[in-house]
Motif scaffolding. Structure first.
Motif, mmCIF file in Angstrom:
data_model
loop_
_atom_site.group_PDB
_atom_site.id
_atom_site.type_symbol
_atom_site.label_atom_id
_atom_site.label_comp_id
_atom_site.label_asym_id
_atom_site.label_seq_id
_atom_site.Cartn_x
_atom_site.Cartn_y
_atom_site.Cartn_z
ATOM 1 N N ALA A 56 11.325 3.686 -7.494
ATOM 2 C CA ALA A 56 12.569 4.285 -7.998
ATOM 3 C C ALA A 56 12.352 5.753 -8.332
ATOM 4 O O ALA A 56 13.180 6.608 -7.983
ATOM 5 N N LEU A 57 11.221 6.042 -8.974
ATOM 6 C CA LEU A 57 10.934 7.425 -9.385
ATOM 7 C C LEU A 57 10.789 8.340 -8.171
ATOM 8 O O LEU A 57 11.439 9.383 -8.070
ATOM 9 N N TRP A 79 13.524 1.775 1.616
ATOM 10 C CA TRP A 79 12.095 1.583 1.348
ATOM 11 C C TRP A 79 11.890 1.127 -0.102
ATOM 12 O O TRP A 79 11.161 0.165 -0.369
ATOM 13 N N ALA A 80 12.562 1.823 -1.020
ATOM 14 C CA ALA A 80 12.404 1.487 -2.444
ATOM 15 C C ALA A 80 12.886 0.055 -2.702
ATOM 16 O O ALA A 80 12.211 -0.730 -3.372
ATOM 17 N N PHE A 81 14.024 -0.293 -2.132
ATOM 18 C CA PHE A 81 14.595 -1.613 -2.372
ATOM 19 C C PHE A 81 13.694 -2.714 -1.786
ATOM 20 O O PHE A 81 13.380 -3.716 -2.451
ATOM 21 N N ILE A 96 0.840 -1.208 0.000
ATOM 22 C CA ILE A 96 0.000 0.000 0.000
ATOM 23 C C ILE A 96 0.878 1.262 0.000
ATOM 24 O O ILE A 96 0.560 2.261 -0.645
ATOM 25 N N SER A 97 2.045 1.170 0.668
ATOM 26 C CA SER A 97 2.930 2.351 0.730
ATOM 27 C C SER A 97 3.477 2.726 -0.652
ATOM 28 O O SER A 97 3.924 3.857 -0.834
ATOM 29 N N GLY A 98 3.418 1.790 -1.609
ATOM 30 C CA GLY A 98 3.913 2.112 -2.956
ATOM 31 C C GLY A 98 2.801 2.152 -3.985
ATOM 32 O O GLY A 98 3.072 2.209 -5.187
ATOM 33 N N HIS A 99 1.554 2.101 -3.512
ATOM 34 C CA HIS A 99 0.416 2.098 -4.434
ATOM 35 C C HIS A 99 0.212 3.498 -5.038
ATOM 36 O O HIS A 99 0.520 4.506 -4.392
ATOM 37 N N ARG A 118 17.670 9.720 4.257
ATOM 38 C CA ARG A 118 17.978 9.424 2.846
ATOM 39 C C ARG A 118 18.201 7.916 2.671
ATOM 40 O O ARG A 118 17.730 7.304 1.713
ATOM 41 N N VAL A 119 18.899 7.337 3.652
ATOM 42 C CA VAL A 119 19.139 5.880 3.610
ATOM 43 C C VAL A 119 17.799 5.141 3.696
ATOM 44 O O VAL A 119 17.554 4.154 2.990
#
Ligand SMILES: CC(C)=CCC/C(C)=C/CC/C(C)=C/COP(=O)(O)O
Length: 291
Positions: free
Chosen positions: A215-216, A238-240, A135-138, A232-233
Motif C-alpha cells: 500500500a505504501l 500488484w498491491a491488491f 519476493i516482489s513485496g519483500h 497505474r492500474v
C-alpha cells in the motif's frame, strides 16, 4: 479438589464449556492467543446469558421449595449474588460480541482462502508463482533497489524522491516490527514457515508487512512517478494481488492484510507530511552528495 477451568481473562468457565485447549482449530496454541478459544469460552453455554438463565432455573437453589430456608415459616432465602467478574462474562458487551464474530469470520475465511498453503493444497501448483510475488513485496529487494537507484541518480529531484522512499521503507519496517511485537498474533496454523529472510518478529502475523509495503509503495509511486494509465492500474493490481497472495499462501489471516493495507496507506500520509527536502533536512542531502 481440581481448580475450575478459566477463560483467557482468567475468569472461571462454566462446567458445560467444551474443552478447547491445544486443538488445531486454535491455530496451534500459544500464550495469550485471542482466537477461537476465547470465542468458544464466551459462547460456551456457561457464558451465554440464555444458557445461564436455563441453568439457573434448573439449579436446586432456584427450584421452588428447595431453597435453604432462612427460618421456619419465613420466605425463601435469595441465592447469593454472582461475583462481579462472572456477571461481566454473562453480559458480554456489544463490542465484544462484534469483535469475536469478526474474528470467527476472519479465521474461517482465511482458512478457506489458504488454497496455496502447501504443495498438496487445492491450488498447490500456483504456490511457486505466489512465492515469486512474495519476493516482489519483500523488504530486502525494495531497500537494495532504492539504495542502488539513489547511488545512480544524477538529478536533485530524483535523489529527493528516492531519499523519501528509503525513509518510507525504513519507517514501515520499524512500525510493522513494533506492532507485531506488541500484538503477537501467531501466523495461521496452516502456514509453512519457509519465507525468505525474515526478522524475529516475523513469526507474528499482525499486520502483514507485505501488505503495508504494497500500500505504501504503490501510493508513493502513483504520487511521484508519471505513469501511463495502464501502468497505474498495474501498480494497484500488484498491491491488491500481493495482499491476497499472503492469505492464499496461508501466511496471514484476512484482517492482518486488511489492517496492513490501512497502515501502509496511512504511512504514506506521514511520509508526505514529513517530506524530506534539502530545505528541511540539508544535512542528509549534503552527506549523500559527498558519497
Ligand atoms: C534494514 C533491515 C532491518 C532490513 C530487514 C529487511 C527484512 C528482513 C524485512 C522482512 C520482510 C518480511 C519477511 C516481512 C514479513 O512480511 P509479512 O507479510 O509476512 O508480515
Amino acid at each position: 479438589m481440581p481448580s475450575p477451568r478459566r477463560n483467557a481473562e482468567g475468569r472461571p468457565l462454566a462446567a458445560c464449556a467444551p474443552s478447547s485447549s491445544g486443538s488445531p482449530a486454535h491455530g496451534g496454541g500459544g500464550g495469550g492467543r485471542f482466537e477461537f478459544q476465547s470465542l468458544l469460552s464466551s459462547r460456551a453455554p456457561g457464558a451465554d446469558p440464555t444458557c445461564a438463565r436455563l441453568r439457573a432455573s434448573e439449579s436446586p437453589v432456584h427450584r421452588r421449595g428447595s431453597f435453604p430456608l432462612a427460618g421456619a415459616g419465613s420466605s425463601p432465602a435469595l441465592p447469593p449474588p454472582l461475583p462481579e467478574e462472572d456477571r461481566m462474562d454473562l453480559n458480554p458487551s456489544f463490542l465484544g460480541i462484534a469483535l469475536r464474530s469478526l474474528l470467527a469470520i476472519d479465521l474461517w475465511l482465511s482458512k478457506k482462502l489458504g488454497v496455496c498453503a502447501g504443495e498438496s493444497s487445492s491450488w498447490g501448483s500456483v504456490r511457486p508463482l505466489m512465492k515469486l510475488l512474495e519476493i516482489s513485496g519483500h523488504g530486502i529487494p525494495w531497500l537494495l533497489g532504492t539504495l542502488y537507484c539513489l547511488s545512480r541518480s544524477d538529478s536533485c529531484a530524483g535523489r529527493e524522491v528516492l531519499m523519501n522512499l528509503l525513509f518510507s521503507l525504513l519507517l514501515d519496517l520499524l512500525l510493522v516490527a513494533l506492532i507485531k511485537g506488541l500484538v503477537r498474533r501467531r501466523r495461521p496454523a496452516h502456514n509453512q514457515m519457509d519465507m525468505f529472510f525474515t526478522l524475529s518478529v516475523d513469526k507474528y502475523s499482525f499486520p502483514s508487512g507485505h501488505a503495508t509495503r504494497a500500500a505504501l509503495v504503490s501510493r508513493f509511486i502513483l504520487n511521484h512517478l508519471v505513469l501511463a494509465i495502464p501502468l497505474r492500474v498495474l501498480v494497484v493490481l500488484w498491491a491488491f494481488i500481493l495482499g491476497l497472495s499472503r492469505v492464499m499462501l496461508g501466511r496471514h489471516n484476512v484482517t492482518d492484510v486488511a489492517f496492513g493495507f490501512f497502515l501502509g496507506y496511512m504511512q504514506y500520509s506521514i511520509v508526505d507530511y514529513c517530506w524530506l527536502s534539502p530545505h528541511n533536512a540539508p544535512v542528509l542531502f549534503v552527506l549523500w552528495n559527498q558519497q
